[in-house]
Every structure is written in C-alpha cells, then in structure tokens.
Design a protein around this motif. Structure first.
Motif, PDB file in Angstrom:
ATOM      1  N   SER A   1       0.875  -1.371   0.127  1.00 59.78           N
ATOM      2  CA  SER A   1      -0.215  -0.166   0.040  1.00 59.78           C
ATOM      3  C   SER A   1       0.937   1.193  -0.072  1.00 59.78           C
ATOM      4  N   ASN A   2       2.164   1.136   0.561  1.00 55.50           N
ATOM      5  CA  ASN A   2       3.033   2.219   0.559  1.00 55.50           C
ATOM      6  C   ASN A   2       4.095   2.162  -0.479  1.00 55.50           C
ATOM      7  N   ALA A   3       4.056   1.630  -1.584  1.00 52.59           N
ATOM      8  CA  ALA A   3       5.020   1.189  -2.334  1.00 52.59           C
ATOM      9  C   ALA A   3       5.575   2.617  -3.086  1.00 52.59           C
ATOM     10  N   SER A   4       6.745   2.649  -3.045  1.00 54.61           N
ATOM     11  CA  SER A   4       7.471   3.744  -3.821  1.00 54.61           C
ATOM     12  C   SER A   4       7.285   3.890  -5.140  1.00 54.61           C
ATOM     13  N   LEU A   5       7.652   5.012  -5.703  1.00 57.47           N
ATOM     14  CA  LEU A   5       7.556   5.198  -7.128  1.00 57.47           C
ATOM     15  C   LEU A   5       8.461   4.279  -7.807  1.00 57.47           C
ATOM     16  N   SER A   6       9.824   3.953  -7.226  1.00 54.63           N
ATOM     17  CA  SER A   6      10.694   3.226  -7.702  1.00 54.63           C
ATOM     18  C   SER A   6      10.342   2.013  -7.519  1.00 54.63           C
ATOM     19  N   HIS A   7       9.454   1.379  -6.819  1.00 58.25           N
ATOM     20  CA  HIS A   7       9.015  -0.052  -6.715  1.00 58.25           C
ATOM     21  C   HIS A   7       8.065  -0.274  -7.684  1.00 58.25           C
ATOM     22  N   GLN A   8       7.118   0.811  -8.131  1.00 58.00           N
ATOM     23  CA  GLN A   8       6.243   0.730  -9.083  1.00 58.00           C
ATOM     24  C   GLN A   8       6.931   0.670 -10.351  1.00 58.00           C
ATOM     25  N   PHE A   9       7.894   1.591 -10.716  1.00 57.09           N
ATOM     26  CA  PHE A   9       8.596   1.680 -11.977  1.00 57.09           C
ATOM     27  C   PHE A   9       9.084   0.113 -12.093  1.00 57.09           C
ATOM     28  N   GLY A  10      10.029  -0.236 -11.103  1.00 60.18           N
ATOM     29  CA  GLY A  10      10.794  -1.543 -11.289  1.00 60.18           C
ATOM     30  C   GLY A  10       9.954  -2.742 -11.585  1.00 60.18           C
ATOM     31  N   ALA A  11       8.642  -2.922 -11.088  1.00 60.36           N
ATOM     32  CA  ALA A  11       7.647  -3.978 -11.454  1.00 60.36           C
ATOM     33  C   ALA A  11       7.134  -3.776 -12.782  1.00 60.36           C
ATOM     34  N   CYS A  12       6.778  -2.297 -13.011  1.00 59.91           N
ATOM     35  CA  CYS A  12       6.180  -1.995 -14.472  1.00 59.91           C
ATOM     36  C   CYS A  12       7.282  -2.313 -15.758  1.00 59.91           C
ATOM     37  N   ARG A  13       8.496  -2.083 -15.190  1.00 58.54           N
ATOM     38  CA  ARG A  13       9.417  -2.439 -16.287  1.00 58.54           C
ATOM     39  C   ARG A  13      10.058  -3.722 -16.681  1.00 58.54           C
ATOM     40  N   TRP A  14      10.296  -4.239 -15.476  1.00 63.26           N
ATOM     41  CA  TRP A  14      10.993  -5.813 -15.583  1.00 63.26           C
ATOM     42  C   TRP A  14       9.936  -7.015 -15.728  1.00 63.26           C
ATOM     43  N   LEU A  15       8.586  -6.642 -15.539  1.00 65.37           N
ATOM     44  CA  LEU A  15       7.697  -7.808 -15.890  1.00 65.37           C
ATOM     45  C   LEU A  15       7.244  -7.867 -17.278  1.00 65.37           C
ATOM     46  N   VAL A  16       7.753  -6.882 -17.929  1.00 61.83           N
ATOM     47  CA  VAL A  16       7.646  -6.773 -19.701  1.00 61.83           C
ATOM     48  C   VAL A  16       9.039  -7.189 -20.181  1.00 61.83           C
ATOM     49  N   GLU A  17       9.823  -6.511 -19.589  1.00 62.43           N
ATOM     50  CA  GLU A  17      11.269  -6.603 -20.207  1.00 62.43           C
ATOM     51  C   GLU A  17      12.275  -7.739 -19.888  1.00 62.43           C
ATOM     52  N   THR A  18      11.893  -8.512 -18.836  1.00 63.30           N
ATOM     53  CA  THR A  18      12.554  -9.641 -18.533  1.00 63.30           C
ATOM     54  C   THR A  18      12.683 -10.574 -19.702  1.00 63.30           C
ATOM     55  N   ARG A  19      13.932 -11.105 -20.104  1.00 67.09           N
ATOM     56  CA  ARG A  19      14.336 -12.048 -21.247  1.00 67.09           C
ATOM     57  C   ARG A  19      13.800 -13.383 -21.066  1.00 67.09           C
ATOM     58  N   VAL A  20      13.266 -13.833 -19.915  1.00 68.71           N
ATOM     59  CA  VAL A  20      12.506 -15.034 -19.944  1.00 68.71           C
ATOM     60  C   VAL A  20      11.054 -14.811 -20.062  1.00 68.71           C
ATOM     61  N   PRO A  21      10.792 -15.475 -21.413  1.00 66.17           N
ATOM     62  CA  PRO A  21       9.516 -14.970 -21.762  1.00 66.17           C
ATOM     63  C   PRO A  21       8.347 -15.706 -21.011  1.00 66.17           C
ATOM     64  N   ALA A  22       8.597 -16.766 -20.400  1.00 60.89           N
ATOM     65  CA  ALA A  22       7.373 -17.417 -19.409  1.00 60.89           C
ATOM     66  C   ALA A  22       7.186 -16.652 -18.330  1.00 60.89           C
ATOM     67  N   LEU A  23       8.116 -15.642 -18.033  1.00 58.83           N
ATOM     68  CA  LEU A  23       7.864 -15.006 -16.776  1.00 58.83           C
ATOM     69  C   LEU A  23       7.249 -13.408 -16.919  1.00 58.83           C
ATOM     70  N   ARG A  24       7.092 -13.238 -18.203  1.00 58.02           N
ATOM     71  CA  ARG A  24       6.472 -11.944 -18.455  1.00 58.02           C
ATOM     72  C   ARG A  24       4.805 -11.807 -17.969  1.00 58.02           C
ATOM     73  N   ASP A  25       4.528 -10.816 -17.493  1.00 59.19           N
ATOM     74  CA  ASP A  25       3.257 -10.641 -17.060  1.00 59.19           C
ATOM     75  C   ASP A  25       2.599  -9.125 -17.364  1.00 59.19           C
TER      76      ASP A  25
END
Length: 258
Positions: A153-177
């Motif tokens: 509930s108190n997630a920082s902007l960095s945490h939001q950006f990090g999840a936003c980015r890496w859940l798409v950009e990870t090179r492991v296709p099966a882990l993209r969300d």
C-alpha cells in the motif's frame, strides 16, 4: 577526467572514496558513449578502491553498500558489449552484497529492491548465454520480490517503476506478465501525475504485450510529448531517439489491436 587527475590515489579515506565516485561516474559516461574498454577499466578501479575501504572497516554498512554500485555498473556495461559471463558475475557479486546487508537489516526495502533488480538482470545475462534454467530461477526470485514491493500500500515510485519495467522486459518469456505490469505502470503514471515519460513508455510496452497495439502507440506518443524537441543543429537526446525507435517498432509490430 580532470577531477580524477586532481584526486591523489594515496589520499585519506574521504578523498579516496571521492576518487572512487569520480572514477565510477567517468566510467559510466564512457560506457554510455560506447567507450567500453575505458569504461570497464575506470569502474573497475572504483570498485577496487571501495572494496579496500570496506575491508578496512567491515562494520561500515554505508561503505559496504557503496561497493554494490560499481559492480552493478560493470554488469550493465559488460552487457552492453555482450560479455554476458562477466556481466552475470558482476550482477551476482552485487546481489550477494545486498543479501549480506539484508542480514544486518532485514526490513530494508532499498536492499530488497536493488537485490531484486540485480537478480532479474542476472537472469537476462544467463538467458543470453542459453542457460535457461538458471535464468528462470534468478529472474523468478527477482520478479517475485519486485511484485511484492510494488503491491504494498505504501509502495514507492521506484518500486512501481521496477515492477512495471521488468515484468515486461525480462528476457525469460514465460515470466512476462503484461496484466500485472500494466497495473503497476498505471500506478506509476498516477504517482508522477503524468509528468514522467518513463511511466507512459512502460505502460505502452505492457499494453503491447497484452495485445493492445493502438493503446501502446497512444501511450508512447504521450511519453514523447513530454520530451523537448531538438532545436535545428542540435543533437537529438538519447532518450528521444530510443522512444522514437520503440514507437516505430510498436507501429510495425504484428500485435493485434483490440
């Protein structure tokens, strides 16, 4: 370079740490301008200085934390020049230090976030080497941690950006969300009140992953609209160049528009 020359290698603890910071910044700038050999040399020198200073005072948590920065930078620059084995080695070294720091301060979200990002980057490097099982294990651990931090509930902007980015950009296709990434990206856009192009570009990539090409184009155009247009005779910024390239790729993609 001028600052590095002015700082004596044999100076006191404070000046040596400052020299390490200067060398690291110099190496990073060189890496961004594709001077990879010089970059690795200077960042490596910074790492060695900080490691020596940390070893001289093992109880200094701040100094130990400082050691992680050149390791991370080296991992990124080595990835730039496709030396993925060295990249993974440096990312793992930084992640291991963050794990040691977490033993001292288990609740520290900065250590948790940076370690998670390093694990995802490690997964990318392993994937580039064809080590898919190891890549999936490292990336999954990192993404799970990023998702947990960004869901608070108190997630920082960095945490939001990090999840936003890496859940798409990870090179492991099966882990993209894309679905989860879209939610975190929208939160990042809301947190910045629509003033940060990274939020819109991240959202665009998430929408594309979800099959919404039309929405992706719209969000990437919003990102570009926030960047200044280069004046005649002036170079176009790297950020604008990259976003324009991503926009072209989205328009040319075969993703079906909803």
């Amino acid at each position: 370079r001028q600052a590095a020359r002015l700082l004596d290698e044999t100076g006191q603890r404070g000046s040596r740490r400052l020299r390490a910071v200067v060398l690291s910044n110099l190496g990073w700038a060189e890496g961004q301008t594709r001077m990879y050999t010089e970059s690795v040399t200077h960042i490596g020198q910074a790492r060695d200085i900080l490691r020596e200073l940390s070893a001289a005072d093992p109880d200094d948590t701040n100094m130990l934390y400082a050691v992680t920065s050149p390791y991370r930078a080296l991992g990124i620059v080595e990835a730039y020049r496709k030396n993925f084995a060295a990249s993974v080695e440096n990312f793992r070294a930084a992640a291991e230090i963050h794990q040691r720091l977490l033993h001292r301060d288990p609740a520290n979200k900065v250590y948790k976030f940076l370690r998670a990002e390093l694990l995802v980057r490690t997964g990318d490097g392993l994937m580039a080497q064809g080590r898919t099982a190891e890549a999936a294990a490292a990336a999954r651990e990192g993404l799970d941690a990023l998702r947990l931090l960004a869901s608070a509930s108190n997630a920082s902007l960095s945490h939001q950006f990090g999840a936003c980015r890496w859940l798409v950009e990870t090179r492991v296709p099966a882990l993209r969300d894309g679905t989860a990434a879209e939610g975190f990206c929208r939160k990042a856009v809301e947190s910045t009140k629509g003033d940060d192009p990274d939020g819109f570009s991240g959202l665009a990539k998430a929408l594309l992953l979800n099959g919404d090409r039309t929405g992706a184009v719209l969000e990437m155009e919003k990102a570009l609209a926030l960047l200044p247009v280069a004046k005649p005779g002036q170079p176009i910024s790297r950020q604008r160049t990259e976003l324009e390239s991503e926009l072209r790729a989205i328009r040319q993609s075969r993703a079906a528009a909803r």
